[in-house]
Design a protein around this motif. Sequence first.
Motif, PDB file in Angstrom:
ATOM      1  N   TYR A 268     102.547 -58.968  25.257  1.00 35.29           N
ATOM      2  CA  TYR A 268     101.386 -58.745  24.445  1.00 35.29           C
ATOM      3  C   TYR A 268     100.235 -59.866  24.761  1.00 35.29           C
ATOM      4  N   ILE A 269     100.652 -61.189  24.572  1.00 36.00           N
ATOM      5  CA  ILE A 269      99.618 -62.072  24.807  1.00 36.00           C
ATOM      6  C   ILE A 269      99.164 -62.154  26.349  1.00 36.00           C
ATOM      7  N   PHE A 270     100.108 -61.657  27.245  1.00 33.55           N
ATOM      8  CA  PHE A 270      99.706 -61.875  28.573  1.00 33.55           C
ATOM      9  C   PHE A 270      98.682 -60.862  28.817  1.00 33.55           C
ATOM     10  N   THR A 271      98.714 -59.513  28.352  1.00 30.78           N
ATOM     11  CA  THR A 271      97.995 -58.568  28.595  1.00 30.78           C
ATOM     12  C   THR A 271      96.390 -58.706  27.830  1.00 30.78           C
ATOM     13  N   VAL A 272      96.600 -59.200  26.698  1.00 30.86           N
ATOM     14  CA  VAL A 272      95.283 -59.755  25.907  1.00 30.86           C
ATOM     15  C   VAL A 272      94.344 -60.532  27.067  1.00 30.86           C
ATOM     16  N   GLU A 273      95.089 -61.568  27.626  1.00 22.17           N
ATOM     17  CA  GLU A 273      94.500 -62.716  28.495  1.00 22.17           C
ATOM     18  C   GLU A 273      93.975 -61.991  29.725  1.00 22.17           C
ATOM     19  N   LEU A 274      94.356 -60.903  30.142  1.00 22.59           N
ATOM     20  CA  LEU A 274      94.137 -60.357  31.725  1.00 22.59           C
ATOM     21  C   LEU A 274      92.841 -59.589  31.371  1.00 22.59           C
ATOM     22  N   TYR A 275      92.491 -58.993  30.474  1.00 20.12           N
ATOM     23  CA  TYR A 275      91.315 -57.976  30.301  1.00 20.12           C
ATOM     24  C   TYR A 275      90.150 -58.688  29.558  1.00 20.12           C
ATOM     25  N   PRO A 276      89.092 -58.348  29.898  1.00 19.13           N
ATOM     26  CA  PRO A 276      87.706 -58.723  29.472  1.00 19.13           C
ATOM     27  C   PRO A 276      87.480 -58.158  27.874  1.00 19.13           C
ATOM     28  N   THR A 277      86.694 -58.875  27.175  1.00 19.60           N
ATOM     29  CA  THR A 277      86.449 -58.533  25.956  1.00 19.60           C
ATOM     30  C   THR A 277      86.100 -57.138  25.520  1.00 19.60           C
ATOM     31  N   VAL A 278      85.121 -56.640  26.505  1.00 26.89           N
ATOM     32  CA  VAL A 278      84.510 -55.170  26.377  1.00 26.89           C
ATOM     33  C   VAL A 278      85.532 -54.010  26.474  1.00 26.89           C
ATOM     34  N   ILE A 279      86.475 -54.340  27.198  1.00 26.59           N
ATOM     35  CA  ILE A 279      87.538 -53.320  27.400  1.00 26.59           C
ATOM     36  C   ILE A 279      89.221 -53.869  27.134  1.00 26.59           C
ATOM     37  N   ARG A 280      89.237 -55.031  26.353  1.00 28.98           N
ATOM     38  CA  ARG A 280      90.490 -55.641  25.908  1.00 28.98           C
ATOM     39  C   ARG A 280      91.397 -54.696  24.978  1.00 28.98           C
TER      40      ARG A 280
ATOM     41  N   GLN B 182      84.495 -62.106  29.193  1.00 22.75           N
ATOM     42  CA  GLN B 182      83.879 -61.152  28.384  1.00 22.75           C
ATOM     43  C   GLN B 182      83.585 -60.037  28.800  1.00 22.75           C
ATOM     44  N   THR B 183      83.198 -60.088  30.171  1.00 21.93           N
ATOM     45  CA  THR B 183      82.645 -58.545  30.963  1.00 21.93           C
ATOM     46  C   THR B 183      83.686 -58.394  31.872  1.00 21.93           C
ATOM     47  N   VAL B 184      83.655 -57.184  32.632  1.00 25.48           N
ATOM     48  CA  VAL B 184      84.416 -56.611  33.737  1.00 25.48           C
ATOM     49  C   VAL B 184      84.041 -57.567  34.936  1.00 25.48           C
ATOM     50  N   GLU B 185      82.785 -58.033  34.897  1.00 22.88           N
ATOM     51  CA  GLU B 185      82.372 -58.894  36.366  1.00 22.88           C
ATOM     52  C   GLU B 185      82.969 -59.960  36.168  1.00 22.88           C
ATOM     53  N   GLN B 186      83.001 -60.635  35.140  1.00 24.92           N
ATOM     54  CA  GLN B 186      83.603 -62.053  34.710  1.00 24.92           C
ATOM     55  C   GLN B 186      85.236 -61.892  35.204  1.00 24.92           C
TER      56      GLN B 186
ATOM     57  N   SER C 188      92.498 -47.952  19.992  1.00 23.01           N
ATOM     58  CA  SER C 188      92.155 -48.765  20.981  1.00 23.01           C
ATOM     59  C   SER C 188      90.406 -48.548  21.135  1.00 23.01           C
ATOM     60  N   SER C 189      90.258 -47.187  21.381  1.00 27.20           N
ATOM     61  CA  SER C 189      89.001 -46.744  21.543  1.00 27.20           C
ATOM     62  C   SER C 189      88.009 -47.057  20.388  1.00 27.20           C
ATOM     63  N   ILE C 190      88.655 -46.620  19.202  1.00 30.58           N
ATOM     64  CA  ILE C 190      87.874 -46.927  17.972  1.00 30.58           C
ATOM     65  C   ILE C 190      87.689 -48.418  17.785  1.00 30.58           C
ATOM     66  N   SER C 191      88.507 -49.296  18.211  1.00 34.28           N
ATOM     67  CA  SER C 191      88.377 -50.555  18.025  1.00 34.28           C
ATOM     68  C   SER C 191      87.223 -51.203  19.098  1.00 34.28           C
ATOM     69  N   ASP C 192      87.670 -50.778  20.121  1.00 36.78           N
ATOM     70  CA  ASP C 192      86.343 -51.181  21.176  1.00 36.78           C
ATOM     71  C   ASP C 192      84.790 -50.830  20.843  1.00 36.78           C
TER      72      ASP C 192
ATOM     73  N   ARG D   7      83.610 -62.564  17.906  1.00 37.52           N
ATOM     74  CA  ARG D   7      83.797 -62.329  19.332  1.00 37.52           C
ATOM     75  C   ARG D   7      83.176 -60.921  19.531  1.00 37.52           C
ATOM     76  N   TRP D   8      83.611 -59.902  19.036  1.00 37.92           N
ATOM     77  CA  TRP D   8      83.460 -58.461  19.251  1.00 37.92           C
ATOM     78  C   TRP D   8      81.934 -58.423  19.039  1.00 37.92           C
ATOM     79  N   LEU D   9      81.480 -58.945  17.943  1.00 38.83           N
ATOM     80  CA  LEU D   9      79.890 -58.886  17.448  1.00 38.83           C
ATOM     81  C   LEU D   9      78.990 -59.336  18.619  1.00 38.83           C
ATOM     82  N   ILE D  10      79.214 -60.330  19.427  1.00 36.78           N
ATOM     83  CA  ILE D  10      78.581 -60.916  20.378  1.00 36.78           C
ATOM     84  C   ILE D  10      78.845 -60.011  21.714  1.00 36.78           C
TER      85      ILE D  10
END
Length: 494
Positions: free
Chosen positions: A414-426, A486-490, A123-127, A243-246
């Motif tokens: 799985y789908i619930f957790t994906v939607e709960l976290y922002p992209t930067v730490i999803r 996308q972000t923690v702030e959002q 997960s760390s490698i992916s992020d 999405r990760w590139l942005i």
Amino acid sequence: MLQSDRAYDFDDLLRLVGGFGRYPAFLYAFTCIMSVPVGLQQLIQVFYAVTPPFDCKGSLPVARNGSCGVSECCANCTEYGFDTSELTSAVSEWQLVCSRSHLKAMTQAVYMAGLLVGSVTFSSISDHFGRRLSMFLSIFLMAACGIVSGVSDCLSMFALFRFGAGAACAGCLLARYVYCVELVVRKHRTAAGFISNMFVSVGFSSVTLFVYFIHEWRYQLVAVSATGLPLLIFWWFIPESPRWLIAENKLDEAHALLTKFAEKNRVTVDSKHLMHMIREVKKADIRSDDNRKYGMLDLLRTPKLRKRTFICGVNWSVNALVFFGLNLNVKNLGGDIYLNFFILCIIEIPAALICWFALQRFGRRIPYCVFMLTGGVAGLLVLAVPTAKGYQSVIVGLAMIGKICIVMTFLAIYIFTVELYPTVIRNTGIGVSSMLARFGGILAPYIADVPNVNKNFPLVIFGVLAVAAGILALWLPETLFSQMSQTVEQAEAW
């Protein structure tokens, strides 16, 4: 042309370049195909760890020792013979019964430990380095470690490479899931996630074909692991997640990739307008430092993410504990082991369809809680069933209800957790949740085999934990059709 007087999000970019057209469909199909070897690797251990009938000093039925029965441990026995006429296993090869039975448990615990470590590592490698690298690195390691474990000539070497296969398998599960849901707009996320996970169930069911036609356990393990090797060819055809590139401020690369999306989808897009939209999407990332790297501690720094991480961690752990705990009862169903295993796996597909409909129609939170509570109550109802032999079918029925419900909650989380976290730490959020799930998986065999208690006791424990987790999940927010932050702030502002 999209309106320029409003804020853009990533879904607008996907729609601009043709939506879920030919090219995204090709990429998504790859994640589905990738799911099959993952399912094969996950459950092949059911068969390489099976215990054939055994007897002291000699193979059945040639040299039966009259001092103890079939598959019973003898006090003074130093060597056991196994009936391998129907199947072989690591248990029969290394004598992992009686005084050495703890070594069988060790190999299973080591594999689960690999899943735990892999959940965090990949997960760390992916992020940090991208979804693409994480996917293909984990595919390669899963195949390589699986094959080497199949040809290992000693138990310690076998356990070491099963650990590696488990770690890589966790990486495959997480990276391909995040990649596929990042390819679609939010209204299609549920479908994308569930169809991808249904292919994992196809892999589960396909284990039956390998073990039915391949008698030797080593060949089974090598054959199952080798199914991942052809996927490595796609390294040259699968791009990074746009999405990760942005999110990582790689705007030029994102522009080039989304332009390719448009070309493959046969859509004409103005290059300058596309770059303008990409920059506008990036502006929505309210960051104090665009170059900041995020890690596991960011899951706990802010109040809302801290609460979500705790609740998700508990629910992932309970899901894994109940799922693997119920699967340990396969041997008690009687009849043909291949048919029983196939039915238990194939039932996950209709369960997924039911769950898919419920999550689309009623949201994430309420259906998830209902499924978890229903499975828990089914376990608790065992207390009301008489212990007489004639009521065993009722116990089996309640266990099957629990299995169907836990399959649905495992898919939903799985789908619930994906939607709960922002992209930067999803991916980190899913990885930590998956890591905590492995603790549940490690505990499952110990709860299922508690000595000197009623055999229905494990079902009651599973029921209590499922009810508690289902109630706790009510404190999570609803995410149906919400914009993926996308972000923690959002995420904190939501």
